[in-house]
Design a protein around this motif. Sequence first.
Motif, mmCIF file in Angstrom:
data_model
loop_
_atom_site.group_PDB
_atom_site.id
_atom_site.type_symbol
_atom_site.label_atom_id
_atom_site.label_comp_id
_atom_site.label_asym_id
_atom_site.label_seq_id
_atom_site.Cartn_x
_atom_site.Cartn_y
_atom_site.Cartn_z
ATOM 1 N N GLN A 67 0.840 -1.189 0.000
ATOM 2 C CA GLN A 67 0.000 0.000 0.000
ATOM 3 C C GLN A 67 0.875 1.240 0.000
ATOM 4 O OE1 GLN A 67 -2.725 -0.503 3.328
ATOM 5 N NE2 GLN A 67 -4.281 -1.294 1.921
ATOM 6 N N ALA A 68 0.297 2.346 -0.437
ATOM 7 C CA ALA A 68 1.016 3.608 -0.452
ATOM 8 C C ALA A 68 1.585 3.907 0.934
ATOM 9 C CB ALA A 68 0.093 4.742 -0.899
ATOM 10 N N GLY A 69 2.836 4.370 0.951
ATOM 11 C CA GLY A 69 3.512 4.633 2.203
ATOM 12 C C GLY A 69 4.350 3.468 2.696
ATOM 13 N N GLY A 70 4.189 2.316 2.064
ATOM 14 C CA GLY A 70 4.928 1.133 2.476
ATOM 15 C C GLY A 70 6.329 1.088 1.894
ATOM 16 N N SER A 71 7.039 0.006 2.196
ATOM 17 C CA SER A 71 8.427 -0.151 1.774
ATOM 18 C C SER A 71 8.644 -1.516 1.142
ATOM 19 C CB SER A 71 9.367 -0.005 2.988
ATOM 20 O OG SER A 71 9.276 1.281 3.557
ATOM 21 N N ASN A 124 8.324 4.853 1.529
ATOM 22 C CA ASN A 124 7.237 5.768 1.193
ATOM 23 C C ASN A 124 6.803 5.586 -0.260
ATOM 24 O OD1 ASN A 124 5.337 7.802 1.510
ATOM 25 N ND2 ASN A 124 6.799 9.448 1.116
ATOM 26 N N LEU A 125 6.558 4.355 -0.626
ATOM 27 C CA LEU A 125 6.158 4.055 -1.997
ATOM 28 C C LEU A 125 4.822 4.685 -2.331
ATOM 29 C CD1 LEU A 125 7.401 0.383 -2.080
ATOM 30 C CD2 LEU A 125 8.007 2.114 -3.776
ATOM 31 N N GLN A 126 4.713 5.122 -3.565
ATOM 32 C CA GLN A 126 3.507 5.772 -4.054
ATOM 33 C C GLN A 126 2.977 5.015 -5.275
ATOM 34 O OE1 GLN A 126 2.084 8.324 -2.322
ATOM 35 N NE2 GLN A 126 3.757 7.885 -0.874
ATOM 36 N N VAL A 136 6.726 -4.352 -9.095
ATOM 37 C CA VAL A 136 6.341 -3.634 -7.879
ATOM 38 C C VAL A 136 4.989 -2.985 -8.123
ATOM 39 C CG1 VAL A 136 6.881 -1.692 -6.372
ATOM 40 C CG2 VAL A 136 8.713 -3.220 -7.154
ATOM 41 N N THR A 137 4.034 -3.279 -7.261
ATOM 42 C CA THR A 137 2.692 -2.714 -7.380
ATOM 43 C C THR A 137 2.350 -1.980 -6.092
ATOM 44 O OG1 THR A 137 2.006 -4.527 -8.825
ATOM 45 C CG2 THR A 137 0.266 -3.192 -7.834
ATOM 46 N N VAL A 138 2.002 -0.700 -6.213
ATOM 47 C CA VAL A 138 1.665 0.117 -5.056
ATOM 48 C C VAL A 138 0.216 0.572 -5.200
ATOM 49 C CG1 VAL A 138 2.289 2.092 -3.643
ATOM 50 C CG2 VAL A 138 4.053 0.909 -4.976
ATOM 51 N N SER A 139 -0.594 0.220 -4.229
ATOM 52 C CA SER A 139 -2.010 0.586 -4.270
ATOM 53 C C SER A 139 -2.270 1.781 -3.358
ATOM 54 C CB SER A 139 -2.872 -0.595 -3.855
ATOM 55 O OG SER A 139 -2.514 -1.037 -2.565
ATOM 56 N N SER A 140 -3.236 2.578 -3.734
ATOM 57 C CA SER A 140 -3.550 3.783 -2.950
ATOM 58 C C SER A 140 -4.538 3.480 -1.836
ATOM 59 C CB SER A 140 -4.131 4.848 -3.870
ATOM 60 O OG SER A 140 -5.269 4.376 -4.537
#
Length: 115
Positions: free
Chosen positions: A12-16, A83-85, A111-115
């Motif tokens: 999720q967004a904000g993750g590492s 802080n992945l977006q 890499v998949t980042v969900s909001s």
Amino acid sequence: VQLQASGGGSVQAGGSLRLSCAASQAFSDIKPMAWYRQTPGTERELVASIDAGDNTDYADSVKGRFTIARGSAINSVYLQMNNLQPEDTATYYCRIALNKMIYMWGQGTLVTVSS
């Protein structure tokens, strides 16, 4: 010579996440290495690089959030992504410069980042 990349996944967004890459062959000298990323329909873009003297460079979009560094094995490198977006979603590729003319690429890790 092969490059083996690992560490992709979904967050999720904000993750590492931490990506790792290692060359299958041991070289006598330290090689410049880099991480690139690519999304469908776009060109591959440089994310971060580290030269033979361990000098680093980053794309403006990841400065302050991503860190590239050498791993414990010679010619291995990792990319610490904090802080992945959602806009960081891409397939990430590791690259090693065997010399000034010849490069090799890893197989890519998603890499998949969900909001």
